[in-house]
Design an enzyme around this catalytic site. Structure first.
Site, PDB file in Angstrom:
ATOM      1  N   ASP A 120      13.182   2.343  35.627  1.00 50.65           N
ATOM      2  CA  ASP A 120      14.616   2.501  35.379  1.00 50.65           C
ATOM      3  C   ASP A 120      15.488   2.240  36.596  1.00 50.65           C
ATOM      4  O   ASP A 120      15.061   2.395  37.746  1.00 50.65           O
ATOM      5  CB  ASP A 120      14.897   3.937  34.917  1.00 50.65           C
ATOM      6  CG  ASP A 120      14.458   4.194  33.490  1.00 50.65           C
ATOM      7  OD1 ASP A 120      13.647   3.418  32.956  1.00 50.65           O
ATOM      8  OD2 ASP A 120      14.930   5.193  32.914  1.00 50.65           O
ATOM      9  N   ASP A 121      16.737   1.898  36.288  1.00 53.06           N
ATOM     10  CA  ASP A 121      17.890   1.966  37.196  1.00 53.06           C
ATOM     11  C   ASP A 121      18.157   0.710  38.012  1.00 53.06           C
ATOM     12  O   ASP A 121      19.200   0.619  38.642  1.00 53.06           O
ATOM     13  CB  ASP A 121      17.817   3.164  38.155  1.00 53.06           C
ATOM     14  CG  ASP A 121      17.844   4.501  37.447  1.00 53.06           C
ATOM     15  OD1 ASP A 121      17.901   4.501  36.206  1.00 53.06           O
ATOM     16  OD2 ASP A 121      17.789   5.542  38.130  1.00 53.06           O
ATOM     17  N   HIS A 127      20.241   0.293  29.913  1.00 49.93           N
ATOM     18  CA  HIS A 127      20.325   1.648  30.463  1.00 49.93           C
ATOM     19  C   HIS A 127      21.768   2.015  30.772  1.00 49.93           C
ATOM     20  O   HIS A 127      22.027   2.798  31.675  1.00 49.93           O
ATOM     21  CB  HIS A 127      19.447   1.739  31.718  1.00 49.93           C
ATOM     22  CG  HIS A 127      19.028   3.134  32.094  1.00 49.93           C
ATOM     23  ND1 HIS A 127      18.749   4.119  31.177  1.00 49.93           N
ATOM     24  CD2 HIS A 127      18.809   3.699  33.315  1.00 49.93           C
ATOM     25  CE1 HIS A 127      18.384   5.224  31.802  1.00 49.93           C
ATOM     26  NE2 HIS A 127      18.432   5.001  33.098  1.00 49.93           N
ATOM     27  N   HIS A 130      25.233   4.343  34.250  1.00 53.17           N
ATOM     28  CA  HIS A 130      24.306   5.464  34.346  1.00 53.17           C
ATOM     29  C   HIS A 130      25.013   6.819  34.340  1.00 53.17           C
ATOM     30  O   HIS A 130      24.791   7.686  35.188  1.00 53.17           O
ATOM     31  CB  HIS A 130      23.424   5.340  35.589  1.00 53.17           C
ATOM     32  CG  HIS A 130      22.155   6.137  35.485  1.00 53.17           C
ATOM     33  ND1 HIS A 130      22.091   7.485  35.744  1.00 53.17           N
ATOM     34  CD2 HIS A 130      20.911   5.787  35.128  1.00 53.17           C
ATOM     35  CE1 HIS A 130      20.854   7.924  35.561  1.00 53.17           C
ATOM     36  NE2 HIS A 130      20.117   6.904  35.180  1.00 53.17           N
ATOM     37  N   HIS A 166      11.194   4.710  38.706  1.00 46.94           N
ATOM     38  CA  HIS A 166      12.495   4.144  39.049  1.00 46.94           C
ATOM     39  C   HIS A 166      12.334   3.109  40.159  1.00 46.94           C
ATOM     40  O   HIS A 166      11.519   3.293  41.073  1.00 46.94           O
ATOM     41  CB  HIS A 166      13.464   5.229  39.526  1.00 46.94           C
ATOM     42  CG  HIS A 166      13.801   6.237  38.478  1.00 46.94           C
ATOM     43  ND1 HIS A 166      12.980   7.315  38.186  1.00 46.94           N
ATOM     44  CD2 HIS A 166      14.864   6.344  37.636  1.00 46.94           C
ATOM     45  CE1 HIS A 166      13.522   8.034  37.213  1.00 46.94           C
ATOM     46  NE2 HIS A 166      14.658   7.469  36.867  1.00 46.94           N
TER      47      HIS A 166
END
Length: 253
Positions: free
Chosen positions: A74-75, A125, A129, A221
């Protein structure tokens, strides 16, 4: 699913660079490499077909069955850590699902294309965020989800994200239905390595071993801080899981 909050304020400072992204002429072949074969035939380029709605339930299961494992990251993408994770995945012959933040994808389209070209899948995503998504209006949720979808698709050269993961797990019935109507299966997780809190690689490996019986989808991540220990954890856990008889796949779509 735990709500992530610590060490996440950097997203509010991210400003998407105004980068011109030329749509790649090889979008169809890249999509085929990413999505593989579905129902006995290659999946056509997402940009060439109408989006088909998918189930709006939050998926955790692996398409590899009971011994399958889903690596989700993620991210990002991040210019420092994403290439290192791509190298580790390639060295181990593992495909992963990259849940990208819209501003990051817009700022680093070259990395988005590398992720897709290597056969990994994309996941929306959100734009920025925001872990309070479930407290926001439907109009705000729509903007965050659909703008990120467009940003990621443009950065990839025409490949749409196949999943939507709410920041911090802040799903709502509306956000799940909206994402699913755009062909993005809501994506959860079972194993949270909590790498954003700065644990050692050894601690992350231990967490995976302890929590994997709870389900196959593991959360890592590739942005938001120093991810050197995450890279090392992947380097250790991928061959270890293979040796234990696990196979690596994608979340059921």
């Amino acid at each position: 699913m735990a709500r992530h909050s610590g060490g996440r304020g950097w997203y509010s400072k991210v400003i998407g660079a105004a980068l011109g992204v030329a749509l790649a002429a090889t979008g169809a072949s890249i999509w085929t490499a990413q999505a593989g074969v579905v129902g006995g035939s290659s999946k056509p380029a997402a940009s060439e077909t109408a989006v088909k709605p998918v189930a709006e339930t939050i998926v955790h299961a692996s398409d590899k069955g009971p011994r399958g494992v889903n690596i989700t990251i993620d991210d990002g993408p991040d210019p420092v850590w994403t290439p290192q994770m791509l190298d580790v995945l390639r060295e181990n012959g593992v495909k992963a699902t990259f849940c990208m933040v819209g501003t990051q994808a817009e700022a680093h389209p070259d990395l988005v294309k590398k992720v897709v070209a290597a056969g990994h899948r994309l996941c929306d995503h959100s734009v920025s965020h925001d872990t309070t998504m479930d407290k926001q209006s439907q109009a705000y949720q729509k903007q965050q989800i659909l703008d990120a979808e467009r940003m990621i698709t443009k950065a990839s050269g025409g490949v749409r994200p196949m999943y939507y993961r709410a920041p911090g797990g802040a799903f709502t019935p509306y956000s799940r239905k909206l994402a699913a109507s755009h062909g993005m299966r809501p994506l959860g997780w079972n194993v949270d390595t909590k790498d954003f809190e700065g644990p050692s690689a050894a601690t992350m490996v231990e967490t995976v071993e302890q929590e994997l019986p709870d389900g196959p989808t593991i959360l890592f991540h590739d942005a938001g801080g120093d991810r050197s220990q995450t890279v090392e954890a992947l380097r250790q856990i991928l061959p270890q899981l293979k040796a234990e008889g696990h196979t690596f796949g994608f979340p059921v779509h």
